[in-house]
Design a protein around this motif. Structure first.
Motif, PDB file in Angstrom:
ATOM      1  N   THR A 340       1.007  -1.143  -0.161  1.00 44.70           N
ATOM      2  CA  THR A 340       0.119  -0.118   0.024  1.00 44.70           C
ATOM      3  C   THR A 340       0.819   1.135   0.196  1.00 44.70           C
ATOM      4  OG1 THR A 340      -0.297  -0.285   2.313  1.00 44.70           O
ATOM      5  CG2 THR A 340      -2.042  -0.965   0.908  1.00 44.70           C
ATOM      6  N   GLY A 341       2.135   1.213  -0.226  1.00 41.08           N
ATOM      7  CA  GLY A 341       2.974   2.275  -0.472  1.00 41.08           C
ATOM      8  C   GLY A 341       3.354   3.025   0.880  1.00 41.08           C
ATOM      9  N   PHE A 342       3.467   4.369   0.623  1.00 41.42           N
ATOM     10  CA  PHE A 342       3.975   5.351   1.435  1.00 41.42           C
ATOM     11  C   PHE A 342       3.107   6.431   1.634  1.00 41.42           C
ATOM     12  CE2 PHE A 342       7.069   3.022  -0.217  1.00 41.42           C
ATOM     13  CZ  PHE A 342       7.844   2.465   0.958  1.00 41.42           C
ATOM     14  N   ASN A 343       2.901   7.268   2.700  1.00 42.94           N
ATOM     15  CA  ASN A 343       2.312   8.491   3.154  1.00 42.94           C
ATOM     16  C   ASN A 343       3.417   9.449   3.142  1.00 42.94           C
ATOM     17  OD1 ASN A 343       0.721  10.465   4.223  1.00 42.94           O
ATOM     18  ND2 ASN A 343      -0.316   8.935   5.871  1.00 42.94           N
ATOM     19  N   LEU A 344       3.142  10.265   2.174  1.00 41.23           N
ATOM     20  CA  LEU A 344       3.946  11.249   1.755  1.00 41.23           C
ATOM     21  C   LEU A 344       3.625  12.808   2.397  1.00 41.23           C
ATOM     22  CD1 LEU A 344       4.821   9.247  -0.723  1.00 41.23           C
ATOM     23  CD2 LEU A 344       5.435  11.507  -1.930  1.00 41.23           C
ATOM     24  N   TRP A 345       2.222  12.850   2.110  1.00 40.44           N
ATOM     25  CA  TRP A 345       1.895  14.217   2.679  1.00 40.44           C
ATOM     26  C   TRP A 345       1.326  14.579   3.774  1.00 40.44           C
ATOM     27  CZ3 TRP A 345       3.940  17.035  -1.163  1.00 40.44           C
ATOM     28  CH2 TRP A 345       4.042  16.409  -2.203  1.00 40.44           C
ATOM     29  N   ASP A 346       0.940  13.483   4.507  1.00 42.72           N
ATOM     30  CA  ASP A 346       0.380  13.609   6.031  1.00 42.72           C
ATOM     31  C   ASP A 346       1.449  13.515   7.072  1.00 42.72           C
ATOM     32  OD1 ASP A 346      -2.287  14.091   5.365  1.00 42.72           O
ATOM     33  OD2 ASP A 346      -2.435  11.587   4.972  1.00 42.72           O
ATOM     34  N   VAL A 347       2.538  12.476   6.900  1.00 38.84           N
ATOM     35  CA  VAL A 347       3.391  12.344   7.772  1.00 38.84           C
ATOM     36  C   VAL A 347       4.927  12.566   7.268  1.00 38.84           C
ATOM     37  CG1 VAL A 347       1.999  10.778   9.305  1.00 38.84           C
ATOM     38  CG2 VAL A 347       3.611  10.039   7.475  1.00 38.84           C
ATOM     39  N   ASN A 348       5.035  13.025   6.168  1.00 43.33           N
ATOM     40  CA  ASN A 348       6.261  13.457   5.583  1.00 43.33           C
ATOM     41  C   ASN A 348       6.312  14.983   5.164  1.00 43.33           C
ATOM     42  OD1 ASN A 348       8.960  13.024   4.544  1.00 43.33           O
ATOM     43  ND2 ASN A 348       8.311  11.178   3.159  1.00 43.33           N
ATOM     44  N   PHE A 349       7.390  15.299   4.630  1.00 44.56           N
ATOM     45  CA  PHE A 349       7.432  16.738   4.131  1.00 44.56           C
ATOM     46  C   PHE A 349       7.059  17.589   5.344  1.00 44.56           C
ATOM     47  CE2 PHE A 349       6.798  14.798  -0.097  1.00 44.56           C
ATOM     48  CZ  PHE A 349       7.666  15.464  -0.877  1.00 44.56           C
ATOM     49  N   PRO A 350       7.752  17.781   6.478  1.00 46.35           N
ATOM     50  CA  PRO A 350       9.033  16.777   6.891  1.00 46.35           C
ATOM     51  C   PRO A 350       8.811  15.637   7.493  1.00 46.35           C
ATOM     52  CG  PRO A 350       9.038  18.827   8.249  1.00 46.35           C
ATOM     53  CD  PRO A 350       7.904  18.786   7.309  1.00 46.35           C
ATOM     54  N   ILE A 352      10.281  14.798  10.175  1.00 46.52           N
ATOM     55  CA  ILE A 352      10.398  15.179  11.702  1.00 46.52           C
ATOM     56  C   ILE A 352      10.134  16.772  11.804  1.00 46.52           C
ATOM     57  CG2 ILE A 352      12.613  13.611  12.052  1.00 46.52           C
ATOM     58  CD1 ILE A 352      14.273  16.037  11.688  1.00 46.52           C
ATOM     59  N   GLU A 353       9.820  17.108  13.108  1.00 43.90           N
ATOM     60  CA  GLU A 353       9.672  18.153  13.397  1.00 43.90           C
ATOM     61  C   GLU A 353      10.644  19.385  13.276  1.00 43.90           C
ATOM     62  OE1 GLU A 353       6.383  20.332  16.438  1.00 43.90           O
ATOM     63  OE2 GLU A 353       8.591  20.024  17.315  1.00 43.90           O
ATOM     64  N   ILE A 354      10.651  20.424  12.306  1.00 44.40           N
ATOM     65  CA  ILE A 354      11.495  21.282  12.323  1.00 44.40           C
ATOM     66  C   ILE A 354      11.274  22.595  12.340  1.00 44.40           C
ATOM     67  CG2 ILE A 354      13.254  22.236  10.534  1.00 44.40           C
ATOM     68  CD1 ILE A 354      13.409  19.392   8.973  1.00 44.40           C
ATOM     69  N   ILE A 355      11.724  23.468  13.390  1.00 38.00           N
ATOM     70  CA  ILE A 355      11.335  24.735  13.746  1.00 38.00           C
ATOM     71  C   ILE A 355      12.589  25.462  13.453  1.00 38.00           C
ATOM     72  CG2 ILE A 355      10.620  26.205  15.640  1.00 38.00           C
ATOM     73  CD1 ILE A 355       8.649  23.880  15.196  1.00 38.00           C
ATOM     74  N   GLY A 356      12.254  26.680  12.591  1.00 43.98           N
ATOM     75  CA  GLY A 356      13.143  27.360  12.034  1.00 43.98           C
ATOM     76  C   GLY A 356      13.322  28.866  13.022  1.00 43.98           C
ATOM     77  N   ARG A 357      13.625  29.932  12.332  1.00 43.69           N
ATOM     78  CA  ARG A 357      13.654  31.240  12.841  1.00 43.69           C
ATOM     79  C   ARG A 357      12.220  31.696  13.095  1.00 43.69           C
ATOM     80  NH1 ARG A 357      17.435  34.340   9.443  1.00 43.69           N
ATOM     81  NH2 ARG A 357      18.866  33.946  10.961  1.00 43.69           N
ATOM     82  N   ASP A 358      12.238  32.474  14.509  1.00 42.46           N
ATOM     83  CA  ASP A 358      10.984  32.883  15.052  1.00 42.46           C
ATOM     84  C   ASP A 358      10.110  31.856  15.300  1.00 42.46           C
ATOM     85  OD1 ASP A 358      12.141  35.471  15.304  1.00 42.46           O
ATOM     86  OD2 ASP A 358      11.532  35.671  12.794  1.00 42.46           O
ATOM     87  N   GLY A 359      10.590  30.629  15.569  1.00 40.90           N
ATOM     88  CA  GLY A 359       9.637  29.590  15.729  1.00 40.90           C
ATOM     89  C   GLY A 359       8.745  28.997  14.778  1.00 40.90           C
ATOM     90  N   LYS A 364       3.827  23.016   9.199  1.00 36.63           N
ATOM     91  CA  LYS A 364       2.671  23.631   9.446  1.00 36.63           C
ATOM     92  C   LYS A 364       2.738  24.855   8.007  1.00 36.63           C
ATOM     93  CE  LYS A 364       0.334  26.342  12.785  1.00 36.63           C
ATOM     94  NZ  LYS A 364      -0.028  27.842  12.332  1.00 36.63           N
ATOM     95  N   TRP A 365       3.926  25.289   7.987  1.00 36.56           N
ATOM     96  CA  TRP A 365       4.207  26.469   7.001  1.00 36.56           C
ATOM     97  C   TRP A 365       3.752  25.912   5.658  1.00 36.56           C
ATOM     98  CZ3 TRP A 365       7.687  27.523   3.119  1.00 36.56           C
ATOM     99  CH2 TRP A 365       7.499  28.808   2.593  1.00 36.56           C
ATOM    100  N   TRP A 366       4.355  24.700   5.390  1.00 37.08           N
ATOM    101  CA  TRP A 366       4.161  24.004   4.116  1.00 37.08           C
ATOM    102  C   TRP A 366       2.435  23.994   3.877  1.00 37.08           C
ATOM    103  CZ3 TRP A 366       8.643  20.066   3.894  1.00 37.08           C
ATOM    104  CH2 TRP A 366       9.869  20.584   3.072  1.00 37.08           C
ATOM    105  N   ARG A 367       1.945  23.457   4.822  1.00 39.79           N
ATOM    106  CA  ARG A 367       0.606  23.038   4.697  1.00 39.79           C
ATOM    107  C   ARG A 367      -0.333  24.204   4.701  1.00 39.79           C
ATOM    108  NH1 ARG A 367       3.560  19.024   6.476  1.00 39.79           N
ATOM    109  NH2 ARG A 367       2.926  16.898   5.702  1.00 39.79           N
TER     110      ARG A 367
END
Length: 493
Positions: A340-350, A352-359, A364-367
């Motif tokens: 049944t393949g892979f879940n790209l868009w719900d639990v990938n991209f990214p 892992i949780e990545i928090i950049g500048r200013d939180g 979340k930003w991608w979605r």
């Protein structure tokens, strides 16, 4: 405080190893490669289901700077890809940098220290000046949401967690899925199972597989004269670009290429399946290229065997010993195989949780603001982050095309930093927006926008219905931009 490492790379597959090789070439010696599995190789370590093989010619599926003259077949079996990964790691001294069985839970940018803090399951953390995410596009297995599947009393095996000790011989088996993995698996299961039912949601375009054994004499020639293999690689890449990419990415101008590929696949199906009703079920109703096509000489033939059944009705539920479809048909089984393949868009991209500048939260930003990444590599608001599995990054059919374009981008970017005596980079919002607009415009010329893709159920499309996985340009364009992008698109500090 100084960072512990020059760079932390998340993932020890071919993407992560490529990034490590490039950073090492640039003089970065303090590297840490974190891998959740117990060894390197990524998908070629995790996957070991029967029939596993690369689904494009092997000569194109390797680093151009490290050709492998030892492939046994034109389409090499999975074990040889694992061996090739081990060879690369040994030759380029990557193993000492790798830490296996290590799950990265997240990373955040520490503004005051200008470095990344990477959290590891168990409470540990490490710091690095640069963070490279190489978790792969197909790394998060997808289990179908089917009523009762958790109550099935027999054996359940997902293709990413194959049980080598379980013998399928004489079993009543069911396979859910007919994607590229299932195309390889189904003929192998059909050889040993007493009865096999395949549950298909979406048919797949399949073309003949010109697979053959590479004679030892030719392999010795490749080892002695690398240029010979480079020629084979160039020819193979050119054909893939012409037949697969041109008719997909340049659909508006080269619709004829798409039609030729589609007719080629239809003719292959007609030669192997004479039953018109079975042939109808196996024929996609969407345009070629909306979903990743594949090669096989045995997939269609498997369905002509008397003990193999193709089921196209929706699965209603799974019972303790059977699968029941929406039309009320009940099929008793011993083992359930999930292709049944892979879940790209719900639990990938990214992944892992990545928090950049200013939180700023990358996922979340991608979605909320569309999936996007400048040249498929960097994201505004995330300094010193190289995201290798990003929107619009996948170029061509061979993943190594993508990897090497990103390696070239890293090389140009890091050399620019060195020339400016800088240690921090960040792509500008304006450059990112310009690239995103260009990609969205070019997608408008592709089969994803102009073809009939509504029924494809393709992982190329995200949850918003946008095709943001593949870079909608030729591979030549991707390679050219990797070494020519304006250095002024970044800020340096």
């Amino acid at each position: 405080m100084a960072a512990q490492y020059d760079a932390v790379i998340v993932g020890a597959g071919f993407g992560g190893m490529g990034a490590a090789i490039q950073l090492h070439r640039l003089g970065h010696r303090r590297l840490l490669i974190l891998e959740r599995e117990d060894d390197l190789g990524g998908t070629w370590h995790v996957n070991r289901y029967p029939g596993l093989a690369v689904d494009i010619p092997s000569a194109t599926y390797s680093y151009s700077f490290e050709p492998n003259p030892h492939w046994s077949r034109l389409f090499a079996p999975g074990a040889e890809l694992k061996q090739y990964a081990e060879h690369v790691a040994e030759k380029y001294g990557l193993r000492p940098h790798m830490r296996f069985g290590t799950v990265v839970t997240g990373a955040h940018w520490v503004e005051e220290e200008s470095h990344w803090r990477v959290a590891i399951a168990g409470g540990d953390s490490v710091t690095a000046t640069y963070l490279c995410t190489a978790t792969g596009f197909l790394s998060q297995p997808k289990v179908p949401d089917i009523e009762g599947i958790e109550d099935f009393g027999g054996k359940v095996i997902h293709t990413t967690a194959w049980d080598d000790d379980y013998d399928l011989t004489g079993k009543r088996a069911a396979i859910i899925g007919t994607g590229a993995t299932a195309v390889q698996l189904i003929p192998e299961v059909a050889k040993v199972a007493a009865d096999l039912t395949v549950y298909q949601r979406t048919p797949i375009w399949v073309s003949p597989k010109p697979d053959y054994r590479i004679p030892p004499r030719l392999r010795r020639l490749f080892a002695r004269i690398p240029l010979a293999q480079k020629v084979v690689r160039a020819v193979g890449s050119g054909l893939l670009e012409l037949l697969m990419i041109s008719g997909v990415v340049h659909y508006r101008r080269l619709r004829i290429a798409n039609r030729i590929a589609e007719r080629y696949c239809r003719a292959h199906l007609f030669r192997q399946v004479r039953d018109p009703e079975l042939r109808r079920k196996l024929t996609p109703d969407y345009s070629f290229g909306c979903k990743r096509p594949t090669f096989s000489n045995t997939y269609f033939r498997a369905f002509t065997k008397p003990h193999v059944h193709l089921e196209t009705s929706r699965i209603e539920r799974v019972e303790e010993q059977a699968i029941v479809t929406a039309d009320g048909r009940r099929t008793e089984i011993d083992v359930l195989l999930l292709a049944t393949g892979f879940n790209l868009w719900d639990v990938n991209f990214p992944a892992i949780e990545i928090i950049g500048r200013d939180g700023k939260n990358l996922g979340k930003w991608w979605r909320e603001n569309r999936f996007q990444a400048y040249e498929g590599v960097t994201v505004p608001g995330f300094p010193n982050l190289v995201s290798l599995n990003s929107p619009y990054s996948y170029s061509g059919l061979s993943y190594f095309t993508t990897i090497e374009c990103q390696m070239q981008h890293i090389d140009r970017l890091f050399r620019a930093m060195r020339a400016r005596n800088a240690k921090v980079f960040e792509v500008s919002q304006q450059a990112n927006d310009r690239f995103l607009e260009l990609m969205r415009d070019k997608v408008g010329d592709s089969v994803f926008a102009l073809g009939q893709c509504a029924t494809a159920n393709s992982y190329y499309f995200n949850q918003h219905g946008e095709a943001t996985l593949l870079r909608p340009t030729s591979t030549r364009n991707a390679q050219r931009e990797a070494v020519r992008f304006p250095l002024s698109d970044y800020t340096y500090a």
